[in-house]
Design a protein around this motif. Structure first.
Motif, short mmCIF file in Angstrom:
data_model
loop_
_atom_site.label_atom_id
_atom_site.label_comp_id
_atom_site.label_asym_id
_atom_site.label_seq_id
_atom_site.Cartn_x
_atom_site.Cartn_y
_atom_site.Cartn_z
N LEU A 172 4.99 8.71 -2.12
CA LEU A 172 3.53 8.70 -2.04
C LEU A 172 3.05 9.02 -0.63
O LEU A 172 2.07 9.75 -0.44
CB LEU A 172 2.99 7.34 -2.49
N THR A 173 3.74 8.47 0.35
CA THR A 173 3.36 8.71 1.75
C THR A 173 3.53 10.18 2.11
O THR A 173 2.70 10.76 2.82
CB THR A 173 4.20 7.83 2.69
N GLN A 174 4.59 10.79 1.63
CA GLN A 174 4.80 12.22 1.88
C GLN A 174 3.71 13.07 1.23
O GLN A 174 3.31 14.10 1.78
CB GLN A 174 6.18 12.64 1.37
N GLU A 175 3.22 12.62 0.08
CA GLU A 175 2.21 13.39 -0.66
C GLU A 175 0.80 13.10 -0.17
O GLU A 175 -0.02 14.01 -0.03
CB GLU A 175 2.32 13.05 -2.15
N LEU A 176 0.49 11.81 0.10
CA LEU A 176 -0.88 11.40 0.41
C LEU A 176 -1.12 11.12 1.88
O LEU A 176 -2.27 10.94 2.29
CB LEU A 176 -1.24 10.14 -0.41
N GLY A 177 -0.06 11.05 2.68
CA GLY A 177 -0.22 10.67 4.06
C GLY A 177 -0.17 9.16 4.22
O GLY A 177 -0.08 8.40 3.26
N ARG A 178 -0.26 8.70 5.45
CA ARG A 178 -0.16 7.27 5.75
C ARG A 178 -1.38 6.53 5.22
O ARG A 178 -2.51 6.88 5.52
CB ARG A 178 -0.05 7.06 7.26
N ARG A 179 -1.14 5.50 4.44
CA ARG A 179 -2.19 4.67 3.86
C ARG A 179 -1.55 3.40 3.32
O ARG A 179 -0.33 3.36 3.10
CB ARG A 179 -2.90 5.43 2.73
N PRO A 180 -2.32 2.33 3.12
CA PRO A 180 -1.72 1.08 2.63
C PRO A 180 -1.48 1.10 1.13
O PRO A 180 -2.12 1.87 0.39
CB PRO A 180 -2.77 0.03 3.00
N PHE A 181 -0.58 0.25 0.69
CA PHE A 181 -0.29 0.08 -0.73
C PHE A 181 -0.20 -1.42 -1.03
O PHE A 181 0.26 -2.20 -0.19
CB PHE A 181 1.03 0.75 -1.11
N GLY A 182 -0.63 -1.79 -2.22
CA GLY A 182 -0.49 -3.17 -2.66
C GLY A 182 0.84 -3.37 -3.36
O GLY A 182 1.36 -2.46 -4.00
N ILE A 183 1.40 -4.57 -3.25
CA ILE A 183 2.66 -4.90 -3.90
C ILE A 183 2.44 -6.11 -4.81
O ILE A 183 1.98 -7.16 -4.36
CB ILE A 183 3.77 -5.22 -2.87
N LEU A 184 2.76 -5.94 -6.09
CA LEU A 184 2.69 -7.02 -7.07
C LEU A 184 4.10 -7.28 -7.58
O LEU A 184 4.75 -6.36 -8.09
CB LEU A 184 1.76 -6.64 -8.22
N VAL A 185 4.57 -8.52 -7.45
CA VAL A 185 5.93 -8.86 -7.87
C VAL A 185 5.86 -9.63 -9.17
O VAL A 185 5.20 -10.67 -9.25
CB VAL A 185 6.65 -9.69 -6.79
N THR A 186 6.54 -9.14 -10.19
CA THR A 186 6.54 -9.80 -11.50
C THR A 186 7.93 -10.33 -11.83
O THR A 186 8.93 -9.85 -11.31
CB THR A 186 6.08 -8.84 -12.61
N GLY A 187 7.94 -11.36 -12.69
CA GLY A 187 9.20 -12.00 -13.03
C GLY A 187 9.75 -12.82 -11.89
O GLY A 187 10.97 -13.00 -11.76
N ALA A 188 8.85 -13.36 -11.05
CA ALA A 188 9.29 -14.08 -9.84
C ALA A 188 8.36 -15.23 -9.53
O ALA A 188 7.17 -15.19 -9.83
CB ALA A 188 9.33 -13.12 -8.66
N THR A 189 8.91 -16.26 -8.91
CA THR A 189 8.07 -17.33 -8.38
C THR A 189 7.34 -16.81 -7.13
O THR A 189 7.69 -15.75 -6.59
CB THR A 189 8.92 -18.54 -7.98
#
Length: 272
Positions: A172-189
Motif C-alpha cells: 500500500l505504501t508503494q502504491e499510495l505513498g507514506r500515510r498512516p494505517f489502522g490495525i485491528l487484531v482479531t482472535g486476541a485478548t
C-alpha cells in the motif's frame, strides 16, 4: 425506475448540506471469512449505537459482506454507474441494522471512471461508510475514494497473518505513498493484540517510515459462532459476551472523528 440523475443530484445536495461522511476501507491479512464476520458485527454495533451505517462490498475474490448476507444477487453499484439501475435499488437493508451495497467489478476504463463518480455520490448516503475491500492484481483499489479513505488492516496473532499484514502495508505504501494505517487484531485478548501491534508498529516505523494506529482487539469467542449460526450479530444475540463488549468499544472508536491522515507534503490532515 427512479432516474440516476435524480439520485445523483440528491446525493450532491446532501454532500453540500451536511458534514462529510466517515469512509473506512477494511483489508484483511486473516482467512477470507474472518473479515466478513467482523464487519457484520461492527456494522451492527455501530447501528445499535444509533449510527447510520452503509457497508459497501468491494470484494471480487474474497467472501464479502453482501455475499455473506445473501444480498449480492441483484444489481450492483456498477449497474448504477452504467445507468442501468437506480441508486436506491442497490442499497439493501440488512436485518442487523445497517445497509449493504454490492459494488460490482469494472470491466473498462470508462467503467472505472463512472464507478468512481457513483461511489462518491453513494458515500453521502450514510454517516459512516465501511468498505469491505481488497486490492486488485495491480495493487490498486477499484475507486479513488477508497485510496483516500481511512484504511484499517485486520490481522490475527499468527506469524503468517502478521507477515501478510506487513507485506500489505508495504504494498500500500508503494502504491499510495507514506500515510498512516489502522490495525485491528482479531482472535486476541487486549494484551496479545498490543504485542502484535507494538511489533508491527516498530517495524513499520523503522523500515517504511509509516505510522500505525491501534484500533482495538476482538477476542476469540464461541458466542461469535453461535450468533452467526443464528443469522444474528453477537451484540444482539449475546450482548454480555466478551466479543460483544469488544465490538461496542470498537464501534465507539469508529463513531469518533477520523484518525489523522498525512497530506501530500507529509503534514497531518483529517481523512474522509
Amino acid at each position: 425506475m427512479a432516474s440516476f440523475d435524480f439520485d445523483q443530484a440528491e446525493g450532491l445536495r446532501r454532500m453540500l448540506q451536511g458534514p462529510r461522511p466517515r469512509v473506512v476501507t477494511f483489508l484483511s491479512a486473516t482467512p477470507e471469512d474472518d473479515k466478513g464476520a467482523m464487519l457484520v458485527n461492527l456494522g451492527a454495533s455501530l447501528a445499535q449505537a444509533g449510527n447510520e451505517v452503509l457497508i459497501v462490498d468491494a470484494c471480487n475474490v474474497e467472501y464479502g459482506v453482501a455475499r455473506r448476507l445473501g444480498l449480492n444477487r441483484g444489481a450492483s453499484l456498477l449497474q448504477v454507474a452504467r445507468q442501468e439501475s437506480a441508486l436506491n435499488q442497490v442499497i439493501h437493508p440488512a436485518p442487523q441494522g445497517f445497509s449493504v451495497v454490492p459494488m460490482g467489478t469494472p470491466e473498462s476504463t470508462d467503467d472505472v471512471r463512472r464507478l468512481g463518480k457513483t461511489f462518491d455520490v453513494l458515500a453521502t448516503q450514510a454517516a459512516i461508510v465501511i468498505v469491505d475491500g481488497e486490492l486488485g492484481p495491480d495493487g490498486e483499489f477499484p475507486v479513488p475514494l477508497m485510496s483516500s479513505s481511512e484504511i484499517v488492516i485486520q490481522v490475527s496473532t499468527s506469524a503468517a497473518s502478521i507477515t501478510n499484514a506487513y507485506s500489505l502495508i508495504k504494498r500500500l505504501t508503494q502504491e499510495l505513498g507514506r500515510r498512516p494505517f489502522g490495525i485491528l487484531v482479531t482472535g486476541a485478548t487486549e494484551g496479545e493484540a498490543k504485542v502484535v501491534y507494538d511489533n508491527m508498529s516498530l517495524a513499520a516505523t523503522r523500515y517504511l517510515a509509516v505510522k500505525l494506529s491501534f484500533m482495538g482487539a476482538v477476542p476469540a469467542d464461541e458466542y461469535l459462532h453461535r450468533a452467526a449460526r443464528l443469522g444474528r450479530a453477537v451484540v444482539d444475540a449475546f450482548p454480555l459476551a466478551g466479543a460483544s463488549v469488544a465490538f461496542r468499544q470498537l464501534a465507539g472508536k469508529f463513531a469518533l472523528p477520523a484518525m489523522p491522515q498525512f497530506g501530500r507534503q507529509g503534514s497531518a490532515s483529517i481523512g474522509s
